[in-house]
Design an enzyme around this catalytic site. Structure first.
Site, short mmCIF file in Angstrom:
data_model
loop_
_atom_site.label_atom_id
_atom_site.label_comp_id
_atom_site.label_asym_id
_atom_site.label_seq_id
_atom_site.Cartn_x
_atom_site.Cartn_y
_atom_site.Cartn_z
N LEU A 42 2.17 11.86 -1.44
CA LEU A 42 0.90 12.53 -1.72
C LEU A 42 -0.22 12.04 -0.82
O LEU A 42 -1.18 12.76 -0.57
CB LEU A 42 0.50 12.29 -3.19
CG LEU A 42 1.46 12.82 -4.25
CD1 LEU A 42 1.02 12.38 -5.64
CD2 LEU A 42 1.55 14.34 -4.18
N GLY A 43 -0.12 10.83 -0.34
CA GLY A 43 -1.17 10.27 0.50
C GLY A 43 -1.01 8.77 0.59
O GLY A 43 -0.02 8.19 0.14
N GLY A 45 -3.52 4.96 0.63
CA GLY A 45 -4.81 4.28 0.58
C GLY A 45 -4.67 2.84 0.98
O GLY A 45 -3.67 2.42 1.58
N GLY A 46 -5.70 2.05 0.64
CA GLY A 46 -5.69 0.65 1.01
C GLY A 46 -4.59 -0.13 0.33
O GLY A 46 -4.10 -1.14 0.84
N PHE A 47 -4.15 0.32 -0.86
CA PHE A 47 -3.09 -0.35 -1.60
C PHE A 47 -1.73 -0.05 -1.00
O PHE A 47 -0.88 -0.93 -0.89
CB PHE A 47 -3.14 0.10 -3.06
CG PHE A 47 -2.18 -0.61 -3.97
CD1 PHE A 47 -0.88 -0.16 -4.12
CD2 PHE A 47 -2.58 -1.73 -4.67
CE1 PHE A 47 0.00 -0.81 -4.97
CE2 PHE A 47 -1.70 -2.38 -5.52
CZ PHE A 47 -0.42 -1.93 -5.67
N VAL A 79 1.30 6.74 -1.93
CA VAL A 79 1.41 7.31 -3.27
C VAL A 79 2.38 8.47 -3.22
O VAL A 79 2.27 9.34 -2.35
CB VAL A 79 0.04 7.79 -3.80
CG1 VAL A 79 0.19 8.35 -5.21
CG2 VAL A 79 -0.97 6.65 -3.79
N LYS A 118 2.39 4.67 -7.20
CA LYS A 118 1.57 3.95 -6.23
C LYS A 118 2.29 2.66 -5.84
O LYS A 118 2.47 1.76 -6.65
CB LYS A 118 0.21 3.65 -6.86
CG LYS A 118 -0.85 3.11 -5.93
CD LYS A 118 -2.16 2.97 -6.71
CE LYS A 118 -3.27 2.42 -5.85
NZ LYS A 118 -4.54 2.27 -6.62
N ASP A 138 -15.75 0.22 -6.26
CA ASP A 138 -15.23 1.05 -5.16
C ASP A 138 -15.27 2.53 -5.53
O ASP A 138 -14.30 3.26 -5.30
CB ASP A 138 -13.80 0.62 -4.81
CG ASP A 138 -13.36 1.13 -3.43
OD1 ASP A 138 -14.26 1.47 -2.61
OD2 ASP A 138 -12.16 1.21 -3.16
#
Length: 739
Positions: A518-519, A521-523, A526, A540, A637
Site C-alpha cells: 500500500l505504501g 513510511g518512516g517505520f 505497509v 505495517k 507527528d
C-alpha cells in the site's frame, strides 16, 4: 468541534475590564462611603474590589477581580441585575452590617441580606486574601464568624476554598449562575448546583431549567465517570455529605492560580493561569464529550463516544421504541427483555467501565458492607441496583437505586455496579452475577476441579514442551510483554491485544507481495492482507533500514492499544518473531489524506463540506488524546499522510510511533531529540525541544491550512514570494483552484 472552538475563543478572550483605581484600602468601616473611581478595596497581591465596566459596555458594577496575576479577570459581581448607568455610584456598609450600593445620592439599587433587627457597634467590611468579601463585627476576635460573606453568594466562578452546595442549617444554597454573555454579567440561562435528592450529585441546568450535564455520584475520590483525580501537588478536591451540609470544594496546595467557571455558553471549565504566556489555559471542559449530555440515551441506554451510533441498549435490554431508536431518537431509552418479578428467582449482573446512573431516586448508608448492601436490595422489590458508596480502602458503604436507571456512559470506571436481573436471563446471556451467585459457582467449581485433575496432569507436559519451543519468541500471547528491562514496568498494564503469528501474516499478504503493498513510511512498508476469516487488514512491517526501531514499535503498541475512539485507527494485533516487528491495523480502503489533498485530480473529490467534516473528525481525535482519554497522549507527528480515511471518508489518526504520554497534571516536557516532520513542528519544539498539547495544536493548524488551500506547507510557492504556506502574507492569498 463547536465545543473545541468555543473553549479556545473563551480561553483567549477573557473579559477586558475598565476600572480606574486610585488609593487602595484594606477595609471599610460602618457608613464609610466608597465612591466610584476614587477608592479600591485591596486584598494583598491577589484580589481587589471596586467599580468596573465590562468591555464594550458603559454599565458600572461592583465586583472583585484579580489584581496583578490574570489582571482584570472578574470573579464576583454584586449588582449583576442592577447596573449603574454612570459613575455616580457609591458603596458603604451600614450599622446593621448591610452592604449598600447607591446611585444619584441616597437611592439604594442593591443591598446584601442581613437581619434588620440587629445593630452592630462596629461592623467592618473586608476583602480577604482568598477573594472572599466579608462583613464582620470589628470588636469580635473570632475571625471566622461573619455577618455576611460573598462566598455564600457565588456568581459564575468557584474560587479555591469556596463551597458549591447547600447548608441545611442556614438554608443557604451556593450555586453558580453563568453570565448572559462574555460582556454582560447579568444572570444567564445556565445554573450549576448540587442536587440533594437521594445521594447528592452535581447538575448543570440549561434553558428552561432542563438538566444538561450530571456529575456524580461521588465515590470518595472523584465523581463517577470523570478522569481519576490522582493526588497532586497543585490542588485537592473534596465532596462533603453530612446532616448539616453538602458541598463540593477544591483547595490549592501551591502558588498556582486556578478557578472553576460556568461559562456563558453552559460549559463548565477549569482555568489555570500560565505566567509564561500570560493567559488562561483551559485545563478541563465539560462540553468536549457528547456523552456528557444528561440522559442522552434514555433509561438503560449507554453512550459510547467511540461508537456509531453512540447509544446502545445494555445487555438484557432492548429499545423501547425501535422506530425512534433507528432514527437516532434515543430519549425513550430501553426496556427489559424479561420484566422483573419478585416471585421468580432474581440475581445481580456485575458490570464495570460505566459511569454510575442518576442517584436522584436512591438511598445510601455509609457504614454498611457490600454484602449487607446486596441483602438490603434483595429484600426490596423496587431496588434495581446497588454498589459500594466509597471505593477507598477496598470499598465501603451502600448505595441503592430505585426505579429505572438513567444516564449511563462508557468510560474508564473500575468500580463495580450490580444491576438486578432475572436469573434466567443471566444464565442465558452468560452475564456476570453477584456475590451470592459467585458462591454457588465456587461450590460447583470445586467439585468439577477434582474431575479435571487428571486432564490437567496430562496437559502439563504438553504445555511445558510448548513453552520451550516458544521461549525464543517472547511477547506472544494475549498480552504484550517487554523484551527489554527498560519496559519491564509496562507488563503491569493489562494490554489485551491479539498476537498474530508470522505464518498467518505471510499467508494473508501473499508473502508480502509487491502487489499487496500500500505504501511505505518512516517505520517501513505497509501491505494489504486478508485473514482466513475474510477480514481485511493493513500490515505495517518494520524495515531493517528504518530510522525507527523497537522503541517506536513498542511505543505504538502501548499507545494505540489503550485508546478507543472513532477517529483513531484501530490496532488489531501485533507480531514479534525473532527480528520481525509487525503491527496489524484495520484496513482503510481510501488510504491516507495526502493522496487526495495534494493530487490535482483526486482533490476535486474533496468538496468543502467533506473537508470540513474531515477537519472536525481530526479535531475530535486530538481532543480525545489530549483531554478525554485516561492517558494524555501527545502525538508529535500530525500530518496529512498520517490521517487515514475509511470507506465513508471519515478520518482516523494513525502512526503513534513518536507519541508520548503525559501524566494527569503534566503540561509540558523537553527532549534533546526533536522528532516529527518539519513544516508541522511547532517553533518551541524545533528550537528548544519543548513539546506539549500545543505542539499538536500547531500541527493541526498547519493541517487545516493545507485542507483549506489544497497546498503543501513546505512545497508552497506563489509568484515572487519565497516562503512556506505559514509565512505567506494573508493579504496576498494564493490562487486556490478549489474554492
Amino acid at each position: 468541534m463547536d465545543g473545541f472552538f468555543t473553549s479556545l475563543l473563551i480561553s483567549i478572550a477573557l473579559f477586558l475590564l475598565l476600572f480606574s483605581p486610585s488609593v487602595a484600602v484594606d477595609s471599610i468601616a460602618a457608613n464609610q462611603v466608597i465612591k466610584d473611581g476614587e477608592t479600591i478595596v485591596s486584598a494583598g497581591e491577589m484580589y481587589e474590589m471596586g467599580f468596573f465596566s465590562p468591555a464594550n459596555s458603559r454599565n458600572r458594577y461592583l465586583g472583585i477581580w484579580y489584581k496583578k496575576v490574570a489582571t482584570g479577570t472578574v470573579v464576583w459581581v454584586a449588582n449583576r441585575e442592577l447596573p449603574l448607568s454612570n459613575r455616580s455610584g457609591t458603596f458603604k456598609v451600614n450599622s446593621q452590617g448591610r452592604l449598600l450600593i447607591s446611585c444619584c445620592g441616597d437611592t439604594v439599587i442593591w443591598s446584601s441580606t442581613s437581619s434588620a433587627f440587629v445593630r452592630y457597634i462596629n461592623p467592618v467590611a473586608k476583602l480577604l486574601d482568598t477573594g472572599n468579601f466579608v462583613v464582620k463585627d470589628g470588636n469580635s476576635t473570632d475571625e471566622t464568624n461573619f455577618i455576611w460573606q460573598s462566598f455564600d453568594y457565588p456568581g459564575d466562578t468557584l474560587l479555591p476554598g469556596m463551597k458549591l452546595g447547600k447548608d441545611f442549617v442556614t438554608g443557604t444554597n451556593r450555586n453558580l449562575t453563568s453570565w448572559k454573555s462574555p460582556n454582560d454579567p447579568s444572570l444567564g440561562q445556565y445554573v450549576n448546583y448540587v442536587d440533594t435528592n437521594g445521594y447528592p450529585q452535581v447538575f448543570i441546568l440549561g434553558q428552561g431549567l432542563l438538566k444538561r450535564i450530571r456529575y456524580g455520584p461521588w465515590n470518595g475520590i472523584r465523581f463517577s465517570g470523570l478522569p481519576n483525580e490522582m493526588p497532586n501537588p497543585i490542588y485537592s478536591v473534596d465532596f462533603v455529605v453530612n446532616q448539616k451540609e453538602v458541598y463540593y470544594k477544591s483547595e490549592l496546595k501551591s502558588s498556582t492560580v486556578q478557578m472553576m467557571r460556568l461559562m456563558w455558553d453552559g460549559s463548565m471549565v477549569i482555568l489555570r493561569w500560565n505566567n509564561r504566556s500570560g493567559e488562561w489555559i483551559v485545563f478541563a471542559n465539560s462540553l468536549l464529550d457528547m456523552c456528557n449530555g444528561y440522559g442522552l440515551c434514555g433509561p438503560y441506554g449507554s453512550c459510547d463516544i467511540s461508537k456509531t451510533p453512540s447509544c446502545t441498549c445494555m445487555d438484557g435490554f432492548e429499545p423501547k421504541r425501535p422506530d425512534e431508536w433507528n432514527m437516532a431518537g434515543w430519549s425513550s431509552g430501553c426496556q427489559r427483555k424479561v420484566p422483573l418479578d419478585c416471585d421468580v428467582t432474581e440475581d445481580f449482573w456485575k458490570i464495570k467501565g460505566m459511569k454510575f446512573p442518576d442517584t436522584q431516586k436512591s438511598w445510601y448508608n455509609k457504614s454498611m458492607t457490600l454484602g449487607e448492601c446486596e441483602m438490603a436490595c434483595r429484600k426490596n422489590c423496587s431496588c434495581t441496583a446497588y454498589a459500594n458508596l466509597d471505593i477507598r480502602r477496598g470499598g465501603s458503604g451502600c448505595l441503592l437505586w430505585f426505579g429505572e436507571l438513567l444516564d449511563f456512559k462508557v468510560c474508564d470506571e473500575s468500580q463495580d455496579l450490580y444491576i438486578r436481573m432475572p436469573a434466567s436471563l443471566l444464565k442465558d446471556d452468560g452475564l456476570t452475577i453477584s456475590q451470592s451467585g459467585i458462591k454457588m459457582i465456587r461450590v460447583l467449581t470445586i467439585t468439577l476441579s477434582i474431575l479435571l485433575v487428571l486432564l490437567g496432569l496430562s496437559l502439563a507436559v504438553y504445555v511445558y514442551k510448548k513453552k520451550r519451543r516458544r521461549s525464543h519468541t517472547k511477547g506472544r500471547g494475549r498480552r504484550v510483554h517487554a523484551l527489554d528491562k527498560k519496559y519491564s514496568d509496562v507488563e503491569k498494564d493489562d494490554l489485551d491485544l491479539n498476537f498474530i503469528s508470522l505464518s498467518k501474516i505471510v499467508k494473508a499478504t501473499n508473502n508480502f507481495s509487491i502487489d499487496n503493498k500500500l505504501g511505505e513510511g518512516g517505520f517501513g512498508p505497509v501491505y494489504k492482507g486478508v485473514l482466513e476469516s475474510g477480514q481485511e487488514i493493513a500490515v505495517k512491517k518494520l524495515s531493517e533500514t528504518s530510522e525507527q526501531g523497537y522503541d517506536e514499535f513498542y511505543n505504538e503498541v502501548v499507545c494505540v492499544a489503550r485508546l478507543q475512539h472513532r477517529n483513531l485507527v484501530k490496532l488489531l494485533g501485533y507480531c514479534m518473531d525473532e527480528d520481525e516487528r509487525i503491527l496489524i491495523y484495520e484496513y482503510l480502503p481510501n488510504k491516507s489524506l495526502d493522496l487526495y489533498l495534494f493530487d490535482e485530480t483526486k482533490s476535486s473529490m474533496l468538496e468543502w463540506p467533506l473537508r470540513f467534516d474531515i477537519i472536525r473528525g481530526i479535531a475530535k481525535g486530538i481532543l480525545y488524546l489530549h483531554q478525554d482519554s485516561r492517558h494524555r497522549i501527545i502525538h508529535r507527528d500530525l500530518k496529512a499522510s498520517n490521517i487515514l480515511l475509511d470507506r465513508d471518508m471519515n478520518p482516523k489518526i494513525s502512526d503513534f510511533g513518536l507519541a508520548r504520554e503525559f501524566g494527569g497534571d503534566q503540561i509540558t516536557d523537553k527532549t534533546k531529540k526533536v522528532v516529527g516532520t518539519y513544516g508541522y513542528i511547532s517553533p518551541e519544539y524545533a528550537i528548544h525541544g519543548r513539546y506539549s498539547v500545543k505542539s499538536d495544536v500547531f500541527s493541526f493548524g498547519v493541517l487545516v491550512l493545507e485542507m483549506v488551500s489544497g497546498r503543501k506547507n513546505r512545497e508552497f510557492s506563489h509568484e515572487d514570494v519565497n516562503d512556506n504556506l505559514l509565512g505567506h502574507d494573508r493579504g496576498k492569498p494564493p490562487p486556490f483552484s478549489h474554492f
